[in-house]
Write a protein that holds these residues in place. Structure first.
Motif, PDB file in Angstrom:
ATOM      1  N   GLY A 304      44.958  38.632  47.976  1.00 36.21           N
ATOM      2  CA  GLY A 304      43.511  38.711  48.093  1.00 36.21           C
ATOM      3  C   GLY A 304      42.818  37.501  47.493  1.00 36.21           C
ATOM      4  N   ASP A 305      41.483  37.546  47.469  1.00 39.50           N
ATOM      5  CA  ASP A 305      40.665  36.482  46.898  1.00 39.50           C
ATOM      6  C   ASP A 305      40.890  36.461  45.389  1.00 39.50           C
ATOM      7  N   PRO A 306      41.486  35.374  44.839  1.00 42.22           N
ATOM      8  CA  PRO A 306      41.796  35.375  43.404  1.00 42.22           C
ATOM      9  C   PRO A 306      40.572  35.257  42.504  1.00 42.22           C
ATOM     10  N   TYR A 307      39.398  35.042  43.096  1.00 41.64           N
ATOM     11  CA  TYR A 307      38.180  34.934  42.289  1.00 41.64           C
ATOM     12  C   TYR A 307      37.361  36.221  42.286  1.00 41.64           C
ATOM     13  N   THR A 308      37.892  37.265  42.922  1.00 44.24           N
ATOM     14  CA  THR A 308      37.298  38.613  42.826  1.00 44.24           C
ATOM     15  C   THR A 308      38.421  39.639  42.679  1.00 44.24           C
ATOM     16  N   PHE A 319      29.953  41.098  41.066  1.00 45.94           N
ATOM     17  CA  PHE A 319      31.177  41.224  40.290  1.00 45.94           C
ATOM     18  C   PHE A 319      31.165  40.202  39.158  1.00 45.94           C
ATOM     19  N   PRO A 320      31.875  40.483  38.077  1.00 43.67           N
ATOM     20  CA  PRO A 320      31.861  39.584  36.919  1.00 43.67           C
ATOM     21  C   PRO A 320      32.568  38.273  37.241  1.00 43.67           C
ATOM     22  N   PRO A 321      32.258  37.220  36.495  1.00 44.93           N
ATOM     23  CA  PRO A 321      32.889  35.909  36.739  1.00 44.93           C
ATOM     24  C   PRO A 321      34.311  35.876  36.188  1.00 44.93           C
ATOM     25  N   VAL A 322      35.215  36.510  36.895  1.00 47.43           N
ATOM     26  CA  VAL A 322      36.621  36.556  36.471  1.00 47.43           C
ATOM     27  C   VAL A 322      37.476  35.932  37.559  1.00 47.43           C
ATOM     28  N   GLN A 323      38.733  35.657  37.217  1.00 50.95           N
ATOM     29  CA  GLN A 323      39.677  35.161  38.202  1.00 50.95           C
ATOM     30  C   GLN A 323      41.034  35.794  37.952  1.00 50.95           C
ATOM     31  N   SER A 324      41.841  35.809  38.983  1.00 51.91           N
ATOM     32  CA  SER A 324      43.135  36.470  38.924  1.00 51.91           C
ATOM     33  C   SER A 324      44.046  35.808  37.890  1.00 51.91           C
ATOM     34  N   SER A 325      44.787  36.633  37.173  1.00 57.34           N
ATOM     35  CA  SER A 325      45.779  36.116  36.224  1.00 57.34           C
ATOM     36  C   SER A 325      46.928  35.446  36.960  1.00 57.34           C
ATOM     37  N   GLY A 326      46.998  35.649  38.293  1.00 56.81           N
ATOM     38  CA  GLY A 326      48.052  35.035  39.083  1.00 56.81           C
ATOM     39  C   GLY A 326      47.756  33.607  39.509  1.00 56.81           C
ATOM     40  N   LEU A 327      46.566  33.083  39.190  1.00 54.08           N
ATOM     41  CA  LEU A 327      46.272  31.684  39.497  1.00 54.08           C
ATOM     42  C   LEU A 327      47.064  30.772  38.572  1.00 54.08           C
ATOM     43  N   PRO A 328      47.693  29.722  39.112  1.00 51.67           N
ATOM     44  CA  PRO A 328      48.517  28.849  38.263  1.00 51.67           C
ATOM     45  C   PRO A 328      47.669  27.977  37.350  1.00 51.67           C
ATOM     46  N   THR A 329      48.255  27.618  36.228  1.00 49.78           N
ATOM     47  CA  THR A 329      47.582  26.739  35.273  1.00 49.78           C
ATOM     48  C   THR A 329      48.112  25.317  35.356  1.00 49.78           C
ATOM     49  N   ILE A 330      49.081  25.072  36.238  1.00 48.44           N
ATOM     50  CA  ILE A 330      49.661  23.743  36.385  1.00 48.44           C
ATOM     51  C   ILE A 330      49.477  23.254  37.820  1.00 48.44           C
ATOM     52  N   LEU A 331      49.711  21.963  38.028  1.00 53.95           N
ATOM     53  CA  LEU A 331      49.537  21.362  39.349  1.00 53.95           C
ATOM     54  C   LEU A 331      50.696  21.744  40.268  1.00 53.95           C
ATOM     55  N   ALA A 332      50.383  21.850  41.560  1.00 60.41           N
ATOM     56  CA  ALA A 332      51.401  22.152  42.565  1.00 60.41           C
ATOM     57  C   ALA A 332      51.074  21.395  43.836  1.00 60.41           C
ATOM     58  N   GLN A 333      52.086  20.801  44.446  1.00 60.36           N
ATOM     59  CA  GLN A 333      51.879  19.995  45.637  1.00 60.36           C
ATOM     60  C   GLN A 333      53.171  19.965  46.455  1.00 60.36           C
ATOM     61  N   THR A 334      53.026  20.017  47.785  1.00 64.70           N
ATOM     62  CA  THR A 334      54.190  19.839  48.647  1.00 64.70           C
ATOM     63  C   THR A 334      54.348  18.364  48.995  1.00 64.70           C
ATOM     64  N   THR A 460      43.702  42.550  51.922  1.00 67.56           N
ATOM     65  CA  THR A 460      43.498  42.991  50.541  1.00 67.56           C
ATOM     66  C   THR A 460      42.034  43.263  50.241  1.00 67.56           C
ATOM     67  N   GLU A 461      41.145  42.407  50.741  1.00 68.56           N
ATOM     68  CA  GLU A 461      39.716  42.638  50.498  1.00 68.56           C
ATOM     69  C   GLU A 461      39.248  43.928  51.158  1.00 68.56           C
ATOM     70  N   TRP A 462      39.805  44.245  52.317  1.00 66.44           N
ATOM     71  CA  TRP A 462      39.478  45.526  52.966  1.00 66.44           C
ATOM     72  C   TRP A 462      39.958  46.695  52.121  1.00 66.44           C
ATOM     73  N   LEU A 463      41.156  46.582  51.583  1.00 66.28           N
ATOM     74  CA  LEU A 463      41.669  47.639  50.719  1.00 66.28           C
ATOM     75  C   LEU A 463      40.782  47.808  49.493  1.00 66.28           C
TER      76      LEU A 463
END
Length: 774
Positions: A304-308, A319-334, A460-463
């Protein structure tokens, strides 16, 4: 007299109450995001009763129809008296004529009905068609998919783009053409795309700057500099092996292969080891394409949307200004295979383990690289598209079948095939209802999702938006994403409740171009060992199961060796590629996939009783609880200093026993009941469809821990987390935390006991007769 009573009822009460209703209420200002789906009266009390007429609306505050029409004046009272007398006379005459007519008939039905043909009838709103006839009808309706593929093939249809919107409108029109009730579900979601100007880049050993054009959505932004370490596939075991070789991962840039696990899991594993960035590439041994092929994906360890997180992304929702704990804290690139090969050829340090490939070195401190990521976060409008075939008995109970519509590029295997199967099933089943007399007992909701490539956002947003209603009404979800990605194998990921249904369906559906069933073709002696697979986090069915507690199923034809389709997440996922991989059998495989999914859906809406095996969970839980008990006892006996004897799993064993008894009791009650009675069938179906929901832990926050399922979820509350923590007693005793283990034990025990209590039914059916010993 019955006719007279009916006439009186119509005069005084107006329109009769309907058994079910289906309303699509939109915002009067045209805001589609506020569409409300109602498949039954919202005032139905699920816990209070499940009879056919128990949910009818009786509003004590509403004035009777007569009181609104007439005042209490003498003139009106006289008029009412005259009307009542007239109705009585009419009723008496009707009753007298009916009595005369009855007397003229033979006194025994045996004189007009032959003894060898007793009158058989369905005590409900829908006659029950023979299941073999239902299967044959569906098989006859499904045609060749070549032309259907052409309807939904598009080179560009990224989520929120004009191409995505065009395909959504096409699906919506198809549903309308089939005579279905349709609606759309609008969301405003935050999606991270590559920079519009400039690019992401990296510089290795002060060489020429490289600008990869692939990207990973939801990466952290910024710049990281560190030594490169080759980490194989980036699995947990790979990083453990590196640390066992005394390779320091702190601040390093991990170079890992694509495959085996999701991009998000690779990045999360690296972040836990305190790496600074992750570069992911398609290794030539896994991906048969050129050195310059770009990879696309996302690294949100969630859905789902990691910012809601936990909230629906409706534009009118606060909704409160929160973000998913699943968002990475490091850089990622292909990066491309060519870029990775150049880096790997220049690494120093230790030799890599033999299974890790032909590369000789893991990297050392001199292999410095600088990585820069400048992705842009945007808000985009997406639309989910729905159509429903309403049931004839329990219309307010429904199975949902859905497919992703968007893709990074052409996305033929990723989305075109699934969307085509979805639309063809909608057409075929609608035609069965309209022209062949098939009357499903329950409803079927067809869903076309957007933003699936960014982490199943649309679904996920529908759920999240309709969770209270869906948890009471939806009893299953069938996922059609990626159903054809090969032809050599067949895999199914599903809730244990659906395993028996899957087995029987495998035996019913024939394998393409053969005279044997899918079961005979792919089971190879043990269908559970050779067909079943775990449901992964990036599976579109996962949030239905682990977030919403809805029994879910996902399946796919696979390539040789059951490997993943190599062209997912690339612009090479085209019609020609899939036809080549499947030896031009993609249309026939799609027909078989449609029959497999269709048979499961139709069985779930056809039978009096939902085809779900509640005892399957009991077997799984008992086996794992027994292993936990043995492990704890062995440690307490051999190493008592690690686990005090006061720590007991007796309560857990008792909860497991309670659940086992509850499932046996339910099975016995069903066996002794008349399921042809709609009220009785509805009562038991309600209990069956809630089993999965009972396994959602009530002791963790849906915002912080969205996947609350204690068997299939993610977090400290799950059975897998408990067993993994317990395993530390032998593998790494210093990391074992007794306080944490006690909490995990309590979380799982009381969720399981609550499921057992709920499955028993009413509170007076729950007997506290257990003896707890230490």
């Amino acid at each position: 007299m019955d006719q007279a009573r009916s006439t009186i009822s119509k005069i005084f009460n107006g329109e009769p109450h309907s058994y079910t209703r289906f309303n699509l209420t939109q915002n009067m200002e045209g805001d589609n995001s506020q569409v409300e789906m109602k498949l039954s009266s919202d005032v139905e009390d699920e816990a209070g009763g499940n009879g056919v007429g128990e949910h009818l609306n009786h509003n004590s505050n509403r004035k009777p129809h007569v009181a609104q029409m007439f005042g209490r004046t003498p003139k009106n009272l006289c008029f009412m008296a005259a009307a009542t007398l007239l109705i009585f006379i009419i009723g008496y005459l009707i009753g007298y004529l009916a009595h005369r007519k009855k007397d003229s008939f033979p006194s025994s039905a045996a004189s007009v009905l032959p003894a060898e043909a007793p009158c058989v009838f369905e005590r409900g709103a829908a006659p029950l068609m023979d299941w073999d006839d239902v299967k044959k009808l569906l098989a006859q309706k499904l045609g060749n998919f070549d032309s259907v593929f052409s309807d939904f093939t598009k080179d560009s249809h990224q989520a929120g783009s004009p191409g995505d919107e065009e395909l959504g409108n096409k699906v919506l029109k198809k549903f309308k053409d089939y005579g279905m009730n349709t609606w759309t579900d609008e969301h405003f979601v935050k999606i991270q795309d590559p920079p519009a100007s400039g690019s992401n880049r990296f510089v290795f050993k002060n060489e020429k700057e490289q600008r990869p054009s692939g990207f990973l959505s939801y990466s952290a932004n910024g710049t990281a500099t560190g030594a490169v370490v080759y980490g194989y596939y980036g699995e947990e075991s790979d990083f453990t092996l590196l640390q066992g070789r005394s390779v320091n991962l702190t601040g390093k840039v991990m170079l890992v292969r694509a495959g085996r696990i999701s991009f998000a899991e690779k990045v999360a594993n690296a972040a836990r080891r305190k790496a600074s960035a992750v570069l992911i590439y398609p290794d030539p041994s896994d991906y048969p394409f050129g050195d310059n092929t770009k990879l696309f994906g996302h690294v949100h360890l969630g859905s789902g949307d990691p910012y809601t997180p936990g909230f629906p992304s409706f534009n009118h929702t606060q909704f409160p200004p929160v973000q998913s704990s699943g968002l990475p804290t490091i850089l990622a690139q292909t990066i491309t295979a060519g870029m990775a090969t150049h880096i790997l050829s220049k690494l120093g340090g230790q030799s890599s383990p033999d299974p890790w490939g032909s590369y000789n070195k893991l990297g050392d401190e001199s292999d410095v690289i600088t990585v820069e990521v400048n992705n842009v976060l945007k808000e985009k409008k997406i639309n989910n598209v729905f159509g429903v075939i309403k049931g004839f008995v329990d219309a307010d109970r429904y199975v949902v079948i859905g497919a992703q519509r968007d893709a990074w590029g052409p996305g033929f295997a990723a989305s075109t095939v699934g969307t085509s199967v979805l639309v063809e099933l909608a057409r075929s089943i609608s035609d069965m209802v309209k022209n062949d007399g098939f009357k499903p007992r329950r409803s079927i909701v067809f869903a076309s999702w957007s933003a699936g490539e960014y982490g199943n956002i649309g679904a996920t947003e529908w759920l999240e938006g309709y969770l209270p209603s869906l948890s009471r009404k939806a009893f299953a979800y069938i996922n059609l994403d990626g159903v054809v990605s090969g032809q050599s194998g067949f895999k199914v990921a599903a809730s244990p409740l659906m395993h028996s249904l899957i087995e029987s369906t495998l035996k019913e559906v024939m394998s393409p171009n053969t005279d044997v069933s899918l079961f005979s073709q792919y089971a190879k002696g043990s269908w559970e060992a050779n067909v079943l697979e775990p449901m992964k986090l990036d599976n579109a069915a996962y949030p239905f199961l682990a977030f919403s507690g809805i029994p879910s199923l996902s399946f796919r034809f696979t390539a040789s060796g059951n490997t993943d389709y190599q062209f997912f997440g690339t612009v090479l996922d085209t019609r020609d590629k899939l036809y080549s991989i499947t030896s031009n059998q993609a249309p026939q495989l799609a027909v078989t996939a449609a029959r497999f999914a269709g048979n499961i859906v139709l069985r779930l809406v056809h039978d009096h009783l939902l085809r779900m095996d509640t005892a399957k969970y009991s077997k799984i839980i008992r086996a794992q609880v027994a292993q936990i008990n043995v492990k704890v006892r062995n440690v307490q006996r051999m190493q008592p200093q690690l686990l005090p004897k006061s720590l007991t799993v007796q309560w857990l064993m008792s909860a497991s026993g309670s659940y086992n008894r509850a499932t046996r009791s339910l099975a016995e009650d069903i066996q002794n009941s008349d399921l042809h009675d709609p009220t009785t069938a509805r009562f038991y179906n309600l209990r069956i469809m809630k089993v999965e929901y009972y396994f959602l832990s009530q002791y963790v926050s849906v915002v912080e821990t969205p996947f609350r399922h204690v068997i299939h979820g993610r977090g400290d509350h799950t059975l897998s987390a408990l067993t993994e923590h317990l395993a530390l007693l032998t593998s790494d005793p210093e990391r074992f935390d007794e306080t944490r283990f006690r909490r995990q034990l309590a979380l799982f025990t009381w969720t399981l006991q609550g499921a057992a209590n709920a499955l028993n039914g009413d509170v007076w059916s729950i007997h506290n007769t257990h003896t707890y010993t230490r």
